[in-house]
Write a protein that holds these residues in place. Structure first.
Motif, short mmCIF file in Angstrom:
data_model
loop_
_atom_site.label_atom_id
_atom_site.label_comp_id
_atom_site.label_asym_id
_atom_site.label_seq_id
_atom_site.Cartn_x
_atom_site.Cartn_y
_atom_site.Cartn_z
N ARG A 146 0.68 -1.20 0.12
CA ARG A 146 -0.26 0.14 0.05
C ARG A 146 0.83 1.21 -0.01
N THR A 147 2.06 0.99 0.47
CA THR A 147 2.98 2.33 0.40
C THR A 147 2.82 3.12 -0.98
N HIS A 148 2.78 4.22 -1.13
CA HIS A 148 2.61 4.96 -2.56
C HIS A 148 3.40 6.20 -2.56
N ALA A 149 3.74 6.64 -3.85
CA ALA A 149 4.28 7.97 -3.80
C ALA A 149 3.54 8.65 -4.92
N VAL A 150 3.53 9.98 -4.76
CA VAL A 150 2.54 10.80 -5.66
C VAL A 150 3.70 12.09 -5.97
N GLN A 151 3.57 12.17 -7.51
CA GLN A 151 4.67 13.25 -7.52
C GLN A 151 3.79 14.71 -7.40
N ASP A 152 4.73 15.67 -6.85
CA ASP A 152 4.29 17.07 -6.56
C ASP A 152 5.16 17.90 -6.91
N GLY A 153 4.63 19.32 -7.28
CA GLY A 153 5.41 20.46 -7.57
C GLY A 153 6.16 20.40 -8.89
N PRO A 154 6.95 21.57 -9.10
CA PRO A 154 7.19 21.76 -10.65
C PRO A 154 8.82 20.95 -10.60
#
Ligand code: TGC
Ligand code: FAD
Length: 394
Positions: A146-154
């Motif tokens: 379930r560990t997840h990564a979401v891209q964020d920012g420029p």
């Protein structure tokens, strides 16, 4: 009458360099690990003071080439694993995790900047790594993580959330290789990617797991990720999908398949010495037929395990070793070592449960080794799948 502890010898199959590596590893482990291991096991502490010496011996990142690593061949590497685990599975674990699970993914999947940044310090034992795959609800089935990564920012940073469980060395790690699901740009399906999480990043913590009755001389903990901002430069660019972490496991399981032989050798040699000394009914208990049968079974199983490891080691050298052959090696040699340790324990009678005789510790440790890096059952199913073409995991 003079008697030999081993009838089978593989010395003539080894190169001069492999023989020297084996002797040096045995000498080091007997001098530096043997005198302190029981004390650390009882106190549930890891002998951190030995880390620089492991590095000096070339044990950290041993099979890797360059970046300060020893560049050992697969057989020489396996022989060092035997000597480390002859003393204690937790000591071998430390070296396996550093080499195969933390350094190897950086080496195999990292870019040049990541390799240059991390590998020399890890080979020198100045930087400790760990490997986060297992989660509280995702053990044998890591694809369900379930560990997840979401891209964020420029800048394309990633924000990681999740929890990893049962992580060797996490409380002392400077860098954690963490596997998480993310959605790549231009895709809608989640994919597993590897991230390098650095000590000190806000939201990253590694509480220690207390109360283990096995592998007590190894530090185990969690990895907690709470909105951890990770620069894009810390993403391992060279792999996508479950084959990333499974590829690391193939390296580590190979080392365990050798290391387990060391644990079996240790308990067999102690049982042999003990039964030659211990007198009951007016003679050494090694003189009873039932005891000799046990010694012969232990001895012969060790010989077969060694030949299996040697054979697969030469295959690895030629680049032909497959993951299912590694499952075969890990599964059979760990089962053999666990059974050997239980038998050896019985041969010492009451003394078999005492720390000073160093057998019960191996019995307890091998219960973990039977379970981690793919349980015995999971390797059975991996081999079953190869034999039948049918996956029986579900
Ligand atoms: P499956 O469909 O079989 O495979 C997915 C993709 O991975 C590839 N692959 C492998 N690659 C390298 N090595 C292996 N051993 C591989 N096994 C599979 C496969 O080719 C495929 O690639 P692609 O390109 O087609 O996508 O995956 P599955 O979901 O059916 O799972 C199979 C299974 C159950 C065998 C696997 O999930 C598994 O091995 N589970 C056990 C998990 C495990 O071992 N966890 C260990 C955690 S780390 C640890 O215990 C460290 S202990 C540390 C210490 O020493 O102290
Ligand atoms: P489960 O997957 O819940 O399995 C429980 C039982 O069910 C087992 O007997 C298993 O074989 C059986 N089972 C599960 N699925 C099936 C099936 N399909 N068919 C038949 N039987 C099945 N993980 C890391 O990521 N990094 C580490 O550094 C690490 N270090 C560890 C150190 C220690 C001391 C320990 C104990 C574990 C460590 N692990 C680590 C985790 C380890 O890899 C897992 O414990 C292991 O993969 C099993 O997962 P689980 O404990 O969740 O058991």
């Amino acid at each position: 009458m003079d008697a030999t502890p081993y009838i089978l010898s593989i010395d003539h199959l080894l190169s001069e360099e492999e023989r020297l590596t084996w002797t040096a590893a045995r000498d080091f482990c007997e001098r530096r690990v043997a005198p302190v291991i029981e004390r650390h096991y009882e106190a549930a502490t890891f002998p951190r003071e030995l880390i620089p010496e492991f590095a000096e011996m070339g044990f950290l990142g041993a099979p890797l080439v360059g970046y300060g690593c020893a560049g050992m061949g697969p057989v020489a590497y396996g022989l060092t694993m035997i000597e480390l685990e002859r003393q204690d599975s937790g000591i071998r674990s430390f070296c396996s995790v550093q080499s195969a699970l933390a350094m190897w993914p950086i080496y195999a999947y990292g870019d040049e900047a990541q390799k240059e940044r991390w590998l020399p310090g890890m080979a020198a034992g100045e930087t400790i790594g760990c490997f986060g795959l297992t989660e509280p609800n995702s053990g044998s089935d890591p694809g369900s993580m379930r560990t997840h990564a979401v891209q964020d920012g420029p800048g394309g940073d990633y924000i990681l959330n999740g929890q990893k469980f049962w992580i060797t060395n996490s409380p002392i790690a400077d860098v954690a290789v963490v596997w998480a699901k993310t959605i790549d740009h231009g895709s809608d399906a989640p994919v597993i990617r590897g991230f390098l999480i650095e000590r000190g990043m806000p939201g990253f913590s590694t509480p220690e797991t207390k109360g283990k009755l096995s592998l007590r001389a190894s530090i185990t903990g969690e990895i907690v990720l709470s909105d951890v901002r990770v620069p894009k430069a810390n993403l391992l660019p060279g792999v996508r999908g479950l084959k990333g972490p499974l590829g690391c496991l193939t390296q580590a399981r190979y080392g365990i398949g050798w290391g387990a032989i060391g644990a079996a050798m240790g308990v067999y040699e102690r049982a042999r010495t003990y039964t030659l000394d211990r007198v009951q009914f007016g003679q050494p208990i090694a003189g009873f037929q039932l005891t000799q049968q046990k010694l012969v079974e232990l001895h012969n199983e060790i010989g077969k395990g060694l030949l299996l490891a040697y054979h697969f080691g030469r295959l690895k050298e030629s680049g032909k070793l497959t993951p299912v052959q590694v499952s075969y090696l890990k599964r059979d040699n760990v089962r053999m070592a666990l059974e050997a340790a239980r038998t050896a324990r019985s041969m010492l009678g009451g003394n078999g449960i005492m720390g000073e005789f160093h057998i019960m510790r191996h019995v307890c440790n091998l219960e973990t080794v039977f379970t981690y890096e793919g349980t015995h059952e999971i390797h059975t199913l991996a081999i079953g799948r190869a034999l039948t073409g049918i996956a029986a995991f579900k």
